[in-house]
Scaffold this active site. Structure first.
Site, PDB file in Angstrom:
ATOM      1  N   LEU A 112       8.562  18.533  65.224  1.00  0.00           N
ATOM      2  CA  LEU A 112       9.299  19.448  66.097  1.00  0.00           C
ATOM      3  C   LEU A 112       8.918  20.893  65.802  1.00  0.00           C
ATOM      4  O   LEU A 112       8.910  21.316  64.654  1.00  0.00           O
ATOM      5  CB  LEU A 112      10.805  19.294  65.866  1.00  0.00           C
ATOM      6  CG  LEU A 112      11.415  17.917  66.120  1.00  0.00           C
ATOM      7  CD1 LEU A 112      12.873  17.923  65.674  1.00  0.00           C
ATOM      8  CD2 LEU A 112      11.295  17.545  67.583  1.00  0.00           C
ATOM      9  N   HIS A 113       8.587  21.612  66.829  1.00  0.00           N
ATOM     10  CA  HIS A 113       8.293  23.040  66.629  1.00  0.00           C
ATOM     11  C   HIS A 113       8.280  23.761  67.961  1.00  0.00           C
ATOM     12  O   HIS A 113       8.080  23.155  69.010  1.00  0.00           O
ATOM     13  CB  HIS A 113       6.951  23.238  65.925  1.00  0.00           C
ATOM     14  CG  HIS A 113       5.769  22.731  66.714  1.00  0.00           C
ATOM     15  ND1 HIS A 113       5.462  21.400  66.803  1.00  0.00           N
ATOM     16  CD2 HIS A 113       4.834  23.368  67.449  1.00  0.00           C
ATOM     17  CE1 HIS A 113       4.383  21.248  67.554  1.00  0.00           C
ATOM     18  NE2 HIS A 113       3.988  22.424  67.972  1.00  0.00           N
TER      19      HIS A 113
END
Lengths: 150, 94
Positions: free
Chosen positions: A67-68
């Site tokens: 996740l980013h």
């Protein structure tokens, strides 16, 4: 250049029973970084809105989401967090199931290159992802990420 | 095809694209290919001429519209070096 010991703190590793939606999984996975001042709360919304716009491109292989969002979407200091879900979540109806959520907060395009090299090496082998997903405790998960590479 | 520059792209230009860049460098080394520049960026930087070859994960393939299909590699699994090597060979050795 920041190494794994600097980029991943034990308090940012957690095992969570389950979530009701992929959006909730993002909130749960990013929250430790919000609580400790590595990202602003809007980083969560950034990841969710990017996923709605582009699709869940951060699900890089079965069982694993990296996740980013972009540095300008609320990153304060570069850091990682790891959440293991006992019950998998799906970011798309057709799957895949994801149990390991690695949240990356990057301040620029390259400063986290050393930990990305480490993650790329770890995640090349699907067995390593399974070991993380099936770890008994958060301490075990943390040890897996920070142990010296043989 | 003649490839001097490869651009890996993802939605934010610093997660999966960086991972793919590293894997490409490893695969090129294994293949004994030198002199190819590999960069990572966001899908919005993907334009004709920005590189000779573009590499993206399947979720983002639909966002790349104006580049010739022959210049794009779409990966089903971003961390799978076997898939990457097979697809890179198909392009570089064509």
């Amino acid at each position: 250049m920041a190494g794994m010991a600097e980029m991943l703190k034990r308090e940012n590793v957690q095992i969570v029973e389950g979530v009701d939606s992929w959006e909730e999984s993002v909130r749960v996975a990013v929250q430790p970084l919000v609580d400790q001042g590595y990202v602003e709360a809007r980083y969560i919304d950034g990841i969710i809105s990017n996923a709605k716009e582009f699709g869940p491109y951060f699900v890089i292989c079965p069982d694993l989401a990296l996740l980013h969002a972009r540095p300008d979407q609320g990153v304060l200091k570069r850091q990682l967090a790891v959440t293991v879900l006992r019950r998998p979540v799906r970011f798309k109806e057709e799957g895949p199931d994801v149990r390991v959520l690695v949240t990356l907060a990057a301040t620029d395009a390259d400063g986290h290159i050393e930990v990305m090299r480490r993650l790329a090496t770890m995640f090349c082998d699907p067995d390593n992802i399974t070991k993380i997903a099936e770890a008994n405790t958060a301490d075990e998960v943390y040890a897996f990420f920070t142990a010296p590479i043989e | 095809m003649q490839v001097r520059k490869i651009m890996c792209a993802c939605g934010s230009g610093l997660g999966s694209s960086l991972m793919v860049e590293m894997n490409i460098q490893d695969v090129l080394k294994k293949m004994g290919v030198e002199g190819v520049e590999v960069v990572h960026s966001t899908t919005s930087d993907v334009h004709p001429g920005a590189a000779d070859l573009f590499v993206v994960g399947r979720d983002l393939a639909d966002f790349i519209k104006d580049v010739d299909k022959d210049e794009i590699i779409v990966l089903q699994n971003i961390v799978d070096k076997g898939e990457l090597e097979e697809k890179l060979r198909a392009k570089l050795e064509a």
